[in-house]
Design an enzyme around this catalytic site. Sequence first.
Site, PDB file in Angstrom:
ATOM      1  N   SER A 325       0.837  -1.192   0.000  1.00 45.06           N
ATOM      2  CA  SER A 325       0.000   0.000   0.000  1.00 45.06           C
ATOM      3  C   SER A 325       0.882   1.256   0.000  1.00 45.06           C
ATOM      4  CB  SER A 325      -0.940  -0.056   1.214  1.00 45.06           C
ATOM      5  OG  SER A 325      -1.952   0.886   1.119  1.00 45.06           O
ATOM      6  N   ASP A 381      -8.548  -5.185  -6.129  1.00 44.60           N
ATOM      7  CA  ASP A 381      -8.042  -4.143  -5.237  1.00 44.60           C
ATOM      8  C   ASP A 381      -8.052  -2.795  -5.950  1.00 44.60           C
ATOM      9  OD1 ASP A 381      -6.845  -2.656  -3.281  1.00 44.60           O
ATOM     10  OD2 ASP A 381      -4.930  -3.727  -3.305  1.00 44.60           O
ATOM     11  N   HIS A 436      -7.736  -5.501  -0.326  1.00 43.53           N
ATOM     12  CA  HIS A 436      -6.464  -4.806  -0.152  1.00 43.53           C
ATOM     13  C   HIS A 436      -5.621  -5.414   0.970  1.00 43.53           C
ATOM     14  CE1 HIS A 436      -3.672  -1.558  -0.695  1.00 43.53           C
ATOM     15  NE2 HIS A 436      -3.813  -1.117   0.535  1.00 43.53           N
TER      16      HIS A 436
END
Length: 526
Positions: A325, A381, A436
Amino acid sequence: MEMSPMRNIKKDQKSSARRSRRRVWKLKISLTWSAIRKAVKGSFKPHHFHLSCGPSLKHLSSTRVHQHAINIAPHRAKKNPTKPLAALLLKPYSASDFIDYGDHMTPTKSPRDNISTNWREIHGQQNWDGLLEPLHPSLRREIIKYGEFVEATYDAFDFNPFSEFCGSCRYNRHKLFEELGLTGNGYKVTKYIYAMSHVDVPKWLERSEMGRTWSKDSNWMGYVAVSSDIETERIGRRDIVVAWRGTVAPSEWFMDLKTKLDRFGSKQSRIQVQHGFLSIYKSKSEETRYNKLSASEQVMEELNRLVIFFQERGEEVSLTITGHSLGGALSLLNAYEAATTFPNLFISVISFGAPRVGNIFFKEKLRVLGVKTLRVVVKQDIVPKLPGIVFNKILRKLNPITERLNWVYRHVGVQLKIDKMKSPYLKQDSDLSGSHNLELYLHLLDGYLSKKSKFRWNARRDIALVNKSSDILIEELRIPEFWYQLPHKGLVLNKHGRWVKPGRQPEDIPSPCPNDASTHILAIST
């Protein structure tokens, strides 16, 4: 005119011989066909492998299956010539597989191969050509290894807003891998990295007023680690790892992620990167305890020390930067600086669910510097589509016109896309937060073979880890959701019978300036 009797006899003998040959051939054909049918029938009769990846949950087997052997299905499938073979096979795991059977349980990791002769190819020297489709087993194992290094930054992070040390790591760097069960990976942590928390970052980085005890300005963002002598021998070089922590939920990106681009590098540079990422990476303040140096300066200072130390010993050194991320974005900024500082160092980036970071000139500069980047993304995602999820898609259709515009975000490196729908163990929904999750990424990687293949039947990684901080696993497996948490929410019962918040051991209290860093390098080989 009468026929000779001898001629009649010869005629009868010929007819009899022909009939005899026909009977022999019929017998041969009959026996051959019977053998073929028996062989084919016998090959499928009792040995239905547990390979199915069908989305239906009704085919879950109640028979416990171990990875070291292929078990026999409990019941023979009914004959159905119109039914595909995949529909006849069973899932390899059921709820009974998550009951502790002691020594009968199997390892959760695939064997680690010696990659000392081909580590450069594994780390992208040829841009992973021929290694992704199908996914090379050694590459899969290495990607998961680095993913677990990133997962450690979540598992050890103090999220508790009631904690006096909220925002720090719960363990000192000497105990980090031991506490999280990662000592088998063969690395030792040499330095922790801290980043400013009052800059342009997602709201989850902001702590409560209780968090002023150890630092009101900084958060633990990751660490630097080095391979041990034994691991160095297996992987063919001394590997320095930088692991960056990321965000929690993609909804935070919509609220907090700004699309403004800032210049990165010299004033004449056309390279631009996302404003928020650069703020986290570069911010510092003399008034803070942990960020008198920025995250950039902390990590580059440690890398400079480690690279010089091991190169002066005549060792081959590599740098692998990894993150999930936001951490994937910081990994690219870190790789850019490292590549300009160490031009002859082999540098690779392995990111998970990382957003776009910079413009086309940032992408091209990393390519020129020789940084090898592998981006692992889950199809469902949304974070890898940020920033500019809508704007960039429109511009992509005008690519011949817009590809050189310096204000358009571009992804870097080679992409490995995996599909959440391939796993038979996951709820088939469109939950953005679950898509995610880093543990989901590692689960899908462990089961990935190729784009057209089903989920790998002999995937070994513990499936229960997927629900560690989510609720993604199918209910039939009976794994609790969000099960990774401190007992009693961090409270302990003291000797007087009171429930209290425990204090930390002195060695686990964060320290901005460890005084044994150089000594710890020498201890790596022990």
